[in-house]
Design an enzyme around this catalytic site. Structure first.
Site, mmCIF file in Angstrom:
data_model
loop_
_atom_site.group_PDB
_atom_site.id
_atom_site.type_symbol
_atom_site.label_atom_id
_atom_site.label_comp_id
_atom_site.label_asym_id
_atom_site.label_seq_id
_atom_site.Cartn_x
_atom_site.Cartn_y
_atom_site.Cartn_z
ATOM 1 N N GLN A 74 41.070 -25.710 49.086
ATOM 2 C CA GLN A 74 41.452 -27.643 48.848
ATOM 3 C C GLN A 74 43.211 -27.026 48.452
ATOM 4 O OE1 GLN A 74 41.217 -28.773 44.828
ATOM 5 N NE2 GLN A 74 42.557 -30.616 44.540
ATOM 6 N N GLY A 75 43.860 -27.899 50.449
ATOM 7 C CA GLY A 75 44.966 -27.721 49.972
ATOM 8 C C GLY A 75 46.042 -28.947 48.656
ATOM 9 N N SER A 92 48.617 -29.377 46.266
ATOM 10 C CA SER A 92 49.475 -28.573 45.195
ATOM 11 C C SER A 92 50.539 -27.886 45.884
ATOM 12 C CB SER A 92 49.046 -27.827 44.119
ATOM 13 O OG SER A 92 48.182 -28.096 43.512
ATOM 14 N N SER A 141 43.138 -21.936 45.851
ATOM 15 C CA SER A 141 42.272 -21.043 45.372
ATOM 16 C C SER A 141 41.100 -20.529 46.455
ATOM 17 C CB SER A 141 40.976 -21.852 44.090
ATOM 18 O OG SER A 141 42.288 -21.948 43.115
ATOM 19 N N GLU A 148 36.121 -32.843 41.274
ATOM 20 C CA GLU A 148 36.867 -31.567 40.399
ATOM 21 C C GLU A 148 37.291 -31.659 38.559
ATOM 22 O OE1 GLU A 148 40.532 -30.516 41.976
ATOM 23 O OE2 GLU A 148 40.626 -28.527 41.545
ATOM 24 N N GLU A 185 48.160 -32.824 29.858
ATOM 25 C CA GLU A 185 48.801 -34.144 29.978
ATOM 26 C C GLU A 185 48.644 -35.084 30.411
ATOM 27 O OE1 GLU A 185 50.107 -30.477 29.804
ATOM 28 O OE2 GLU A 185 50.048 -30.193 27.853
HETATM 29 C C1 FAD Z 1 43.666 -20.975 38.851
HETATM 30 C C2 FAD Z 1 44.592 -22.242 39.011
HETATM 31 C C3 FAD Z 1 43.640 -22.502 40.545
HETATM 32 C C4 FAD Z 1 44.041 -23.969 41.136
HETATM 33 N N1 FAD Z 1 43.939 -23.904 42.318
HETATM 34 C C5 FAD Z 1 44.859 -24.743 42.740
HETATM 35 C C6 FAD Z 1 43.722 -25.593 44.281
HETATM 36 O O1 FAD Z 1 42.882 -24.470 44.924
HETATM 37 N N2 FAD Z 1 44.520 -26.360 44.609
HETATM 38 C C7 FAD Z 1 45.177 -26.961 44.872
HETATM 39 O O2 FAD Z 1 45.821 -27.714 45.715
HETATM 40 N N3 FAD Z 1 45.960 -26.970 43.213
HETATM 41 C C8 FAD Z 1 44.887 -25.907 42.458
HETATM 42 N N4 FAD Z 1 45.634 -25.550 41.551
HETATM 43 C C9 FAD Z 1 47.178 -26.178 41.074
HETATM 44 C C10 FAD Z 1 46.803 -27.054 40.085
HETATM 45 O O3 FAD Z 1 46.556 -27.972 40.383
HETATM 46 C C11 FAD Z 1 48.455 -27.342 39.404
HETATM 47 O O4 FAD Z 1 48.903 -26.281 39.132
HETATM 48 C C12 FAD Z 1 48.528 -27.909 38.774
HETATM 49 O O5 FAD Z 1 48.275 -29.383 38.551
HETATM 50 C C13 FAD Z 1 49.670 -28.745 38.292
HETATM 51 O O6 FAD Z 1 51.161 -28.782 38.685
HETATM 52 P P1 FAD Z 1 51.806 -27.690 38.371
HETATM 53 O O7 FAD Z 1 51.845 -26.293 38.339
HETATM 54 O O8 FAD Z 1 52.874 -27.878 39.730
HETATM 55 O O9 FAD Z 1 52.849 -28.270 37.004
HETATM 56 P P2 FAD Z 1 53.842 -29.297 36.528
HETATM 57 O O10 FAD Z 1 53.182 -30.239 37.367
HETATM 58 O O11 FAD Z 1 55.245 -28.693 37.116
HETATM 59 O O12 FAD Z 1 53.481 -29.319 35.495
HETATM 60 C C14 FAD Z 1 54.328 -28.273 34.526
HETATM 61 C C15 FAD Z 1 54.481 -29.023 33.165
HETATM 62 O O13 FAD Z 1 54.785 -30.024 32.934
HETATM 63 C C16 FAD Z 1 54.060 -31.291 32.362
HETATM 64 N N5 FAD Z 1 53.640 -32.040 32.972
HETATM 65 C C17 FAD Z 1 54.518 -32.621 34.241
HETATM 66 N N6 FAD Z 1 53.963 -34.095 34.541
HETATM 67 C C18 FAD Z 1 54.291 -34.896 33.144
HETATM 68 C C19 FAD Z 1 54.351 -36.006 33.331
HETATM 69 N N7 FAD Z 1 54.505 -36.900 34.095
HETATM 70 N N8 FAD Z 1 53.950 -35.972 31.461
HETATM 71 C C20 FAD Z 1 53.691 -35.217 30.389
HETATM 72 N N9 FAD Z 1 53.907 -34.089 31.145
HETATM 73 C C21 FAD Z 1 54.008 -33.105 32.493
HETATM 74 C C22 FAD Z 1 52.826 -30.274 32.934
HETATM 75 O O14 FAD Z 1 51.228 -30.920 31.915
HETATM 76 C C23 FAD Z 1 52.516 -28.822 32.762
HETATM 77 O O15 FAD Z 1 51.931 -28.657 31.887
HETATM 78 C C24 FAD Z 1 45.159 -24.289 40.657
HETATM 79 C C25 FAD Z 1 46.062 -23.845 39.165
HETATM 80 C C26 FAD Z 1 45.531 -23.124 38.568
HETATM 81 C C27 FAD Z 1 46.622 -22.428 37.366
#
Ligand code: FAD
Length: 376
Positions: free
Chosen positions: A122-123, A125, A157, A240, A359
């Site tokens: 799933q692409g 992020s 993933s 999901e 969050e």
């Molecule tokens: C084990 C694992 C597997 C994953 N697999 C996939 C996958 O297969 N495909 C894929 O596309 N992605 C995947 N992800 C990515 C995942 O979807 C993102 O990590 C997640 O959506 C958060 O985005 P970010 O890491 O950019 O964090 P950010 O969006 O940068 O967030 C950083 C922090 O800020 C907080 N924050 C951000 N915006 C707000 C807001 N508006 N209000 C309050 N708090 C906020 C967040 O809660 C977090 O604590 C995976 C992540 C993990 C850990």
């Protein structure tokens, strides 16, 4: 087939085939081991028909209620036959593929996923785009009868194992945040794709960076219409956040039981154990209600953020209890005999991140369900 009949016949089949279904590796195994085991179990369950029940006949299924396939996930996980995280990818990706892919594409591809012949990823992020998904910038441009994709995804993933990817791309201007997104079904073997695995803190290369350098994707690999990618994402994420995690509840029950089997007396009458048990049963009740809603034909939406908050809270509480019950060195030390607890404890921290952070789920619950202010 009805659920009671499916359940009894499946349990019987699992019992009779334990010798072939049991993992070949010792202990929890490496990710390679777990992926090989998953493919084997899916193949055997598909050939015997179990993996086909609960999926539409037009994509190689045998029809019947979604409750059938939910029970399959539960039965496999509670017997430790599949690792629950990697098993969930089918439940995350296949429903949306069925809803949005051209009929012949879904009919030819979904059986490959169900039977374990293929792995999909799933692409969504990107390095600068996680929670604010609508700002994604991986671009697809029309060029004759293909899309040309350039950009980067991250945290994808299982990308290093994947044959296909459900990919969100930007096809409109960045101002047109939601309407300028298009979903594509991409062959991961296409020229121009580079996958670089990343190790998580629990020591497993579960996800990857994925680079796209002028990758050609036929136009008939578009999921939905051009510009409809946001709807695809909004359709996929509720699966999901809820139904794809149903079997995880069974896994958490099993692991809590494993802890109680070796736990010291003080844990057995602790308030903490009562609280964790309560959380787990609340999660199971909620997840069960969600499965029954889908079985009744309801469409999932923002209310699945409640399921996601519950599963993440319950998972972290179960593995916090391991530290409280068996001692912090079990989850923070380096004794090889505690490897599984340690890996599970560390991975449980990801539960409040993947599929949308805790969050973000609470924002959705506050704004969309409780009407406590708009998104902007
Ligand atoms: C084990 C694992 C597997 C994953 N697999 C996939 C996958 O297969 N495909 C894929 O596309 N992605 C995947 N992800 C990515 C995942 O979807 C993102 O990590 C997640 O959506 C958060 O985005 P970010 O890491 O950019 O964090 P950010 O969006 O940068 O967030 C950083 C922090 O800020 C907080 N924050 C951000 N915006 C707000 C807001 N508006 N209000 C309050 N708090 C906020 C967040 O809660 C977090 O604590 C995976 C992540 C993990 C850990």
């Amino acid at each position: 087939m009805e659920l009671d009949e499916y359940r009894a016949s499946l349990d019987d089949w699992l019992e009779r085939n334990t010798h072939v279904l049991t993992p070949d590796h010792d202990g929890i195994g490496t990710l390679d081991d777990q992926m090989a085991q998953l493919s084997k179990v899916k193949r055997l369950a598909f050939e015997a028909g179990w993996m086909r029940w609960g999926w539409p006949e037009r994509v190689g299924g045998l029809g019947g209620s979604i409750l059938l396939r939910a029970y399959l996930g539960e039965a496999l996980t509670s017997r430790d036959l599949v690792e629950p995280g990697i098993y969930s990818m089918t439940e995350v990706l296949a429903p949306t593929m069925i809803d949005y892919a051209p009929l012949d594409l879904a009919a030819s591809m979904v059986p490959k996923l169900l039977s374990g012949e293929e792995t999909w990823c799933q692409g969504f992020s990107e390095p600068a785009t996680g929670s604010n998904l609508a700002a994604l910038s991986c671009r697809a441009t029309r060029d004759g009868d293909v899309w040309r994709i350039s950009g980067q995804k991250v945290w994808t993933s299982l990308a290093q194992y994947a044959d296909r990817c459900v990919l969100l791309t930007r096809t409109g201007s960045s101002e047109s945040a939601h309407t300028g997104i298009t979903a594509l079904f991409v062959d991961m073997g296409s020229p121009g794709i580079t996958v670089r695995p990343i190790e998580t803190m629990h020591g497993v290369p579960e996800f990857s960076e994925v680079f796209f350098d002028d990758v050609a994707v036929p136009l008939d690999r578009t999921l939905g219409e051009e510009g409809q990618g946001w709807s695809v994402a909004m359709d996929l994420l509720p699966f999901e956040r809820s139904t794809a995690l149903w079997h995880r509840v069974a896994y958490l029950h099993r692991r809590l039981q494993s802890l109680l089997d070796v736990a010291p007396a003080h844990l057995l009458d602790s308030v903490a154990l009562g609280e964790v048990t309560q959380l787990l049963y609340a999660l199971r009740a909620r997840s069960r209600a969600t499965q029954y809603r889908v079985a009744a034909g309801e469409k999932l939406g923002p209310e699945t953020s409640i399921d996601k908050v519950l599963v993440a809270s319950a998972e972290q509480a179960v593995f916090d209890l391991v530290g409280a019950g068996l001692g912090e060195e079990v989850i923070m030390g380096d004794d090889p005999s505690s490897d599984r607890w340690r890996r599970e404890y560390l991975y449980s921290r990801a539960a409040t991140i993947y599929g949308g952070t805790a969050e973000i789920q609470r924002n959705i619950i506050a704004r969309r369900l409780l009407d406590l202010g708009s998104d902007r």
